[in-house]
Design an enzyme around this catalytic site. Structure first.
Site, PDB file in Angstrom:
ATOM      1  CG  ASP A   2      -2.065  -0.850   1.125  1.00 37.15           C
ATOM      2  OD1 ASP A   2      -3.015  -0.410   0.480  1.00 37.15           O
ATOM      3  OD2 ASP A   2      -2.013  -1.978   1.634  1.00 37.15           O
ATOM      4  N   GLY A   3       0.293   2.267  -0.619  1.00 35.92           N
ATOM      5  CA  GLY A   3       0.917   3.583  -0.540  1.00 35.92           C
ATOM      6  C   GLY A   3       1.420   4.115  -1.861  1.00 35.92           C
ATOM      7  N   GLY A   5      -0.294   5.166  -4.434  1.00 39.06           N
ATOM      8  CA  GLY A   5      -1.076   6.331  -4.826  1.00 39.06           C
ATOM      9  C   GLY A   5      -0.659   7.564  -4.033  1.00 39.06           C
ATOM     10  CD1 TRP A   7       6.747   7.170  -2.371  1.00 37.47           C
ATOM     11  CD2 TRP A   7       6.323   7.413  -4.557  1.00 37.47           C
ATOM     12  NE1 TRP A   7       7.959   7.326  -3.018  1.00 37.47           N
ATOM     13  CE2 TRP A   7       7.714   7.475  -4.361  1.00 37.47           C
ATOM     14  CE3 TRP A   7       5.813   7.546  -5.860  1.00 37.47           C
ATOM     15  CZ2 TRP A   7       8.614   7.650  -5.405  1.00 37.47           C
ATOM     16  CZ3 TRP A   7       6.712   7.734  -6.900  1.00 37.47           C
ATOM     17  CH2 TRP A   7       8.105   7.781  -6.674  1.00 37.47           C
ATOM     18  CG  HIS A  19      -0.190   1.808  -9.292  1.00 39.19           C
ATOM     19  ND1 HIS A  19      -0.320   1.356  -7.996  1.00 39.19           N
ATOM     20  CD2 HIS A  19      -1.390   2.381  -9.607  1.00 39.19           C
ATOM     21  CE1 HIS A  19      -1.545   1.642  -7.553  1.00 39.19           C
ATOM     22  NE2 HIS A  19      -2.206   2.271  -8.507  1.00 39.19           N
ATOM     23  CB  SER A  47      -7.584  -7.151  -3.772  1.00 35.22           C
ATOM     24  OG  SER A  47      -8.584  -6.172  -3.885  1.00 35.22           O
ATOM     25  CG  LEU A 113      11.857 -15.830  -3.529  1.00 40.42           C
ATOM     26  CD1 LEU A 113      11.823 -15.797  -2.005  1.00 40.42           C
ATOM     27  CD2 LEU A 113      11.997 -14.399  -4.063  1.00 40.42           C
ATOM     28  CD  GLU A 174       3.949 -13.355  15.670  1.00 45.17           C
ATOM     29  OE1 GLU A 174       3.743 -12.198  16.071  1.00 45.17           O
ATOM     30  OE2 GLU A 174       3.628 -14.376  16.305  1.00 45.17           O
TER      31      GLU A 174
HETATM   32  C1  FPP Z   1      -2.482  -0.516  -3.011  1.00 44.15           C
HETATM   33  O1  FPP Z   1      -2.042   0.777  -2.642  1.00 44.15           O
HETATM   34  C2  FPP Z   1      -1.674  -1.052  -4.096  1.00 44.15           C
HETATM   35  C3  FPP Z   1      -2.185  -1.685  -5.186  1.00 44.15           C
HETATM   36  C4  FPP Z   1      -3.626  -1.938  -5.377  1.00 44.15           C
HETATM   37  C5  FPP Z   1      -1.327  -2.101  -6.306  1.00 44.15           C
HETATM   38  C6  FPP Z   1      -0.025  -2.744  -5.968  1.00 44.15           C
HETATM   39  C7  FPP Z   1       0.686  -2.959  -7.238  1.00 44.15           C
HETATM   40  C8  FPP Z   1       2.012  -2.779  -7.456  1.00 44.15           C
HETATM   41  C9  FPP Z   1       2.980  -2.426  -6.421  1.00 44.15           C
HETATM   42  C10 FPP Z   1       2.554  -2.932  -8.824  1.00 44.15           C
HETATM   43  C11 FPP Z   1       2.517  -4.280  -9.466  1.00 44.15           C
HETATM   44  C12 FPP Z   1       3.087  -5.401  -8.704  1.00 44.15           C
HETATM   45  C13 FPP Z   1       3.912  -6.380  -9.177  1.00 44.15           C
HETATM   46  C14 FPP Z   1       4.062  -7.634  -8.430  1.00 44.15           C
HETATM   47  C15 FPP Z   1       4.698  -6.273 -10.410  1.00 44.15           C
HETATM   48  P1  FPP Z   1      -2.479   2.100  -3.431  1.00 44.15           P
HETATM   49  O2  FPP Z   1      -1.655   2.218  -4.627  1.00 44.15           O
HETATM   50  O3  FPP Z   1      -3.929   2.078  -3.622  1.00 44.15           O
HETATM   51  O4  FPP Z   1      -1.968   3.263  -2.565  1.00 44.15           O
HETATM   52  P2  FPP Z   1      -2.751   4.302  -1.659  1.00 44.15           P
HETATM   53  O5  FPP Z   1      -3.143   3.503  -0.452  1.00 44.15           O
HETATM   54  O6  FPP Z   1      -1.721   5.338  -1.371  1.00 44.15           O
HETATM   55  O7  FPP Z   1      -3.924   4.847  -2.426  1.00 44.15           O
END
Ligand code: FPP
Length: 220
Positions: A2-3, A5, A7, A19, A47, A113, A174
């Site tokens: 998360d984060g 957006g 960022w 992203h 998700s 891994l 955890e």
């Molecule tokens: C949630 O935070 C993040 C997502 C829904 C997307 C995560 C996707 C990636 C990091 C890129 C693709 C991943 C791979 C494995 C190549 P948010 O972006 O909604 O942030 P916010 O909470 O600041 O709105």
């Protein structure tokens, strides 16, 4: 993860730029994971509830995932990473499904891994699907039908929820909540989280050993 957006917005950039920075962070964390002592790493990339986001953001995320899988294929194989995707596939486009199939086949022999990426994933749906697959419903059969139990769950961006991620597998995980936005989460943050995990006393519902009175003590 998360984060992304927030960022981006903090830098006056569109969410998609966040992203993209998130993908770069993914590569750094994958590289750092085996050194940090991690053998299985599961990343929550998209998700099943993320379909509710604006169409343009959904398209950008799925495109980023496809490009990542196409680009990372060769690199994963040479780095000994076995990559598998968890989640529904029937709602993904054919090019992304093709990229998934290809990378899963090509990286199957990796042993350094085990990397799992959750795409169109819902923990509740995964439990339902597993319950429908097994012949006889039991705790053991669901354990086998679902993924490996989670030892450590790290959530970034200051959020403190499970958000339908690996619900069954997290029974005794955890939890570590990091205030860092995902693009800022680096190898040092990962190492610090693993260090904190190692200080936790995992009792799995039992009492700590030294508190159990020895039988002789009662007989004395
Ligand atoms: C949630 O935070 C993040 C997502 C829904 C997307 C995560 C996707 C990636 C990091 C890129 C693709 C991943 C791979 C494995 C190549 P948010 O972006 O909604 O942030 P916010 O909470 O600041 O709105």
């Amino acid at each position: 993860m998360d984060g992304n957006g927030r960022w981006a917005l903090a830098r006056g950039l569109p969410r998609e730029a966040g992203h993209r920075a998130g993908v770069e962070c993914v590569s750094r964390i994958i590289e750092a994971a085996p050194t940090a002592g991690i053998g299985i790493l599961t990343l929550f990339a998209f998700s099943s509830d993320n379909w509710r986001r604006p169409r343009a953001e959904v398209a950008a995320l799925l495109r980023l995932l496809q490009v990542y899988l196409e680009k990372e294929g060769g690199r994963s194989i040479s780095n000994g990473i076995r990559l598998e995707i968890i989640g529904r596939r029937d709602r993904l486009g054919e090019p992304l499904r093709h990229a998934i199939g290809q990378i899963e086949r090509d990286s199957a022999a990796g042993t350094r891994l085990r990397l799992r990426i959750a795409i169109d994933y819902s923990g509740r749906d995964a439990i339902l699907a597993a319950a429908r697959r097994v012949a006889a419903l039991s705790r053991e059969s669901l354990d086998d039908a679902l993924g490996p139990p989670v030892d450590l769950l790290i959530r970034t961006g200051g959020e403190r929820r499970l958000s339908d991620f690996l619900l069954w597998e997290c029974a005794y995980a955890e939890l570590i909540f990091s205030p860092r936005m995902w693009p800022d989460f680096d190898a040092a943050s990962l190492a610090a989280a693993v260090r904190e995990f190692r200080t936790r006393h995992r009792r799995f519902g039992a009492v700590p050993e030294p508190l159990i009175p020895r039988r002789e003590a009662w007989l004395d």
